[in-house]
Design an enzyme around this catalytic site. Structure first.
Site, short mmCIF file in Angstrom:
data_model
loop_
_atom_site.label_atom_id
_atom_site.label_comp_id
_atom_site.label_asym_id
_atom_site.label_seq_id
_atom_site.Cartn_x
_atom_site.Cartn_y
_atom_site.Cartn_z
N ASP A 49 0.85 -0.94 -0.01
CA ASP A 49 -0.10 -0.13 0.04
C ASP A 49 1.02 1.23 0.21
OD1 ASP A 49 -2.84 -0.65 -0.10
OD2 ASP A 49 -2.72 -1.60 1.64
N CYS A 67 -2.41 8.85 3.38
CA CYS A 67 -2.21 8.63 1.95
C CYS A 67 -3.49 8.77 1.14
CB CYS A 67 -1.85 7.01 2.02
SG CYS A 67 -3.19 5.76 2.70
P1 NAD Z 1 8.56 4.87 4.17
O1 NAD Z 1 8.49 4.29 2.86
O2 NAD Z 1 9.70 5.80 4.61
O3 NAD Z 1 8.89 3.92 5.59
C1 NAD Z 1 7.87 2.90 5.91
C2 NAD Z 1 8.58 1.79 6.52
O4 NAD Z 1 9.64 1.05 5.48
C3 NAD Z 1 9.37 1.97 7.65
O5 NAD Z 1 9.22 1.14 8.63
C4 NAD Z 1 10.87 2.01 7.00
O6 NAD Z 1 11.75 1.93 8.18
C5 NAD Z 1 10.77 1.06 5.91
N1 NAD Z 1 11.80 1.08 5.23
C6 NAD Z 1 12.31 2.21 4.55
N2 NAD Z 1 13.31 1.88 3.58
C7 NAD Z 1 13.15 0.50 3.53
C8 NAD Z 1 13.93 -0.73 2.66
N3 NAD Z 1 14.71 -0.31 1.81
N4 NAD Z 1 13.68 -1.88 2.84
C9 NAD Z 1 12.65 -2.21 3.65
N5 NAD Z 1 11.79 -1.25 4.54
C10 NAD Z 1 12.23 0.04 4.63
O7 NAD Z 1 7.41 5.68 4.72
P2 NAD Z 1 6.86 6.76 5.84
O8 NAD Z 1 7.51 7.68 5.63
O9 NAD Z 1 6.66 6.07 7.17
O10 NAD Z 1 5.14 6.68 5.65
C11 NAD Z 1 4.78 7.67 4.85
C12 NAD Z 1 4.38 7.24 3.29
O11 NAD Z 1 3.49 5.76 3.67
C13 NAD Z 1 3.62 7.88 2.58
O12 NAD Z 1 4.24 7.76 1.10
C14 NAD Z 1 2.21 7.37 2.48
O13 NAD Z 1 1.35 7.64 1.27
C15 NAD Z 1 2.39 5.95 2.64
N6 NAD Z 1 1.25 5.42 3.26
C16 NAD Z 1 0.50 4.65 2.33
C17 NAD Z 1 -0.69 4.03 3.08
C18 NAD Z 1 -1.79 3.24 2.29
O14 NAD Z 1 -2.39 2.38 2.69
N7 NAD Z 1 -1.72 3.18 1.14
C19 NAD Z 1 -0.99 4.27 4.50
C20 NAD Z 1 -0.17 5.00 5.20
C21 NAD Z 1 0.92 5.46 4.53
#
Ligand code: NAD
Length: 472
Positions: free
Chosen positions: A245, A279
């Site tokens: 997501d 999001c």
């Molecule tokens: P992010 O992608 O920076 O981090 C999300 C998670 O991924 C964290 O736990 C982080 O430590 C981990 N991560 C980062 N790099 C990684 C890698 N290379 N491999 C594995 N794990 C890794 O997101 P964020 O800043 O925490 O959240 C905001 C984003 O999430 C926004 O883009 C938002 O739209 C999205 N989001 C989507 C939904 C949905 O349901 N579509 C819901 C909430 C948030």
């Protein structure tokens, strides 16, 4: 803040992650900072969890999830305060998230009981009349769940609930920015009777995330987060199921025959809920020209009236962003758009991590704030003359999670709903509506697959056919 389930995290690392309140910088709690070296210990435990979970009959999976929901409800206040403290959501927004988490767990319990498989109609076509059989829904095994900071409780429940309902074990890596609500949820599950190794919490940053994604015996990565992270995971995951997501850039269409008062109210909430860190938050509002000035004046007036400040206070409408750096980045993007010709209608003030609700018009379609996901309390207004143009603008994004539209004309609404490319089209609602039982995700780069309890449960289980050839 002490969270007992931290004790269950395998300790192979002495470094810590300190979690600070985005609003006032106070220390909220600390968790172990695991990295790749923790993987063997995490795996050893998770392998036992796979066996423990698969051995749970459906009635126990369901009753554990129901009991966990009850425990979250009993501790609603503490959960809400924790979300406020670590993620900066306002108290009202955090309370809503806790209620949704309770529903997500209850829905998961129902799925465990209900969705066990189907009879296969072998006699539907000639040639298999002698056969009878069914398929069951079997666990996948080990799932790695990786979650973001912005809904630090309910988005975790959307992974744990369906996975446990399906008889799986998980390694859970919550956001390093807001991991505490997730750990408290794990604690409720353990108190509810979940066998101890079914969920292995793993707190850490990007390095740990990368290492978890690479584990060969993991059957599925269930990820919620940004597009760039999703793409990086897809590159390195290898042959595993991927559920993602990702981010959005939600459009809302406002037609001249809408109910203006409720439309403005709904759009203001859609744009600024959770300080826009949402999001499905509304990012671009396209308004039919005859209504544009009236809509704009009312919208800006309501945006200006929002109370920005301490998320712990019930009167606050807009809390801080997750960090001062995130707010600075937003300021930078907005200033860039202004330099490219946009007009500022209100906002663009920053104090620490707090960023005032910001409304822009005349935004170039090449500007970052139009093209990319802003994930901040920033919204763009733009007039349109023809509905076809509005649809083309709405669809001109790769990040198509949700869209909204406002009109009293049901025929127009249904036509637009067909034309808009998005995972969900909300009629007479902003883009920011989600019910936890509905299929949730996006078109194009909005998601891979769908969450929403039943849909995640089906994704987290695999059919197994049993077929009897009645030769008697
Ligand atoms: P992010 O992608 O920076 O981090 C999300 C998670 O991924 C964290 O736990 C982080 O430590 C981990 N991560 C980062 N790099 C990684 C890698 N290379 N491999 C594995 N794990 C890794 O997101 P964020 O800043 O925490 O959240 C905001 C984003 O999430 C926004 O883009 C938002 O739209 C999205 N989001 C989507 C939904 C949905 O349901 N579509 C819901 C909430 C948030």
């Amino acid at each position: 803040m002490s969270v007992a389930s931290i004790a269950s995290i395998p300790r192979v690392e002495t470094r810590q992650i300190d979690v600070f309140s985005p609003f006032d910088g106070r220390l909220v709690g600390s968790v172990p900072c695991l990295d790749a070296s923790a993987v063997p210990a995490l795996l050893e435990r998770a392998r036992i969890g796979v066996l423990e979970s698969a051995a749970l009959p459906r009635h126990l999976r369901a009753s554990i999830l129901e009991e966990a929901a009850r425990r979250v409800a009993l501790e609603s206040e503490a959960f809400a305060r924790l979300i406020v403290a670590e993620a900066g959501k306002t108290l009202r927004q955090a309370e809503k998230e806790v209620k949704r988490c309770i529903n997500t767990l209850k829905l998961s319990a129902e799925e465990a009981r209900r969705n066990a498989g189907e009879v296969i109609p072998f006699d539907a076509y000639e040639g298999s009349e002698s056969r009878q059989g069914w398929f069951t829904r079997e666990p996948l095994g080990l799932i790695v769940a990786i979650t973001p900071y912005n809904d630090p409780l309910n988005l975790v429940a959307h992974k744990l609930g369906p996975a446990i309902a399906g008889g799986n074990a998980l390694i859970l890596k919550p956001s390093e920015l807001a991991p505490l609500s997730a750990l408290k949820l794990v604690e409720c599950l353990l108190q509810a009777g979940l066998p101890p190794n079914v969920v292995t919490p793993a707190t850490g940053g990007v390095e740990l995330g990368r290492a978890l994604v690479a584990i060969r015996e993991v059957r599925m990565i269930s990820f919620t987060g940004g597009f760039a992270t999703g793409e990086a995971i897809a590159h390195s995951a290898g042959l595993k199921k991927l559920a993602m997501d990702l981010g959005g850039n939600a459009p809302v269409l406002v037609l001249e025959d809408c109910d203006l008062e409720s439309t403005v109210e709904s759009c203001v909430s859609g744009a600024f809920w959770a300080a826009g860190q949402n999001c499905i938050g509304t990012q671009r509002i396209l308004v039919q020209r005859s209504l544009y000035e009236d809509f704009r004046d009312r919208f800006v007036c309501q945006a200006r009236a929002l109370v920005v400040g301490d998320p712990d206070l019930r009167a606050t409408d807009v809390g801080p962003m997750i960090s001062e750096q995130a707010a600075r980045n937003t300021e930078h993007w907005v200033n860039e758009a202004l330099g490219e010709g946009a007009t500022l209608l209100c906002g663009n003030h920053r104090q620490g991590a707090s960023y005032a609700p910001t409304v822009l018009e005349d935004v170039r379609h090449s500007s970052k704030v139009w093209q990319q996901e802003v994930f901040a309390p920033v919204v763009i207004l733009e007039p349109f003359d023809h509905l076809d143009d509005a649809v083309a603008l709405a669809n001109a994004t790769e990040y198509s999670l949700h869209a909204g539209l406002f009109t009293q004309d049901i025929a127009k609404a249904l036509k637009l709903a067909r034309q808009i490319e998005a995972g969900g089209v909300m009629i007479n609602d902003s883009s920011d509506y989600r019910f936890d039982a509905m299929p949730f995700g996006g078109f194009k780069y909005g998601s891979l697959g769908r969450e929403g309890v039943r849909f995640a449960y089906e994704d987290m289980t695999q059919p197994k056919v049993v077929c009897i050839n009645d030769v008697g």
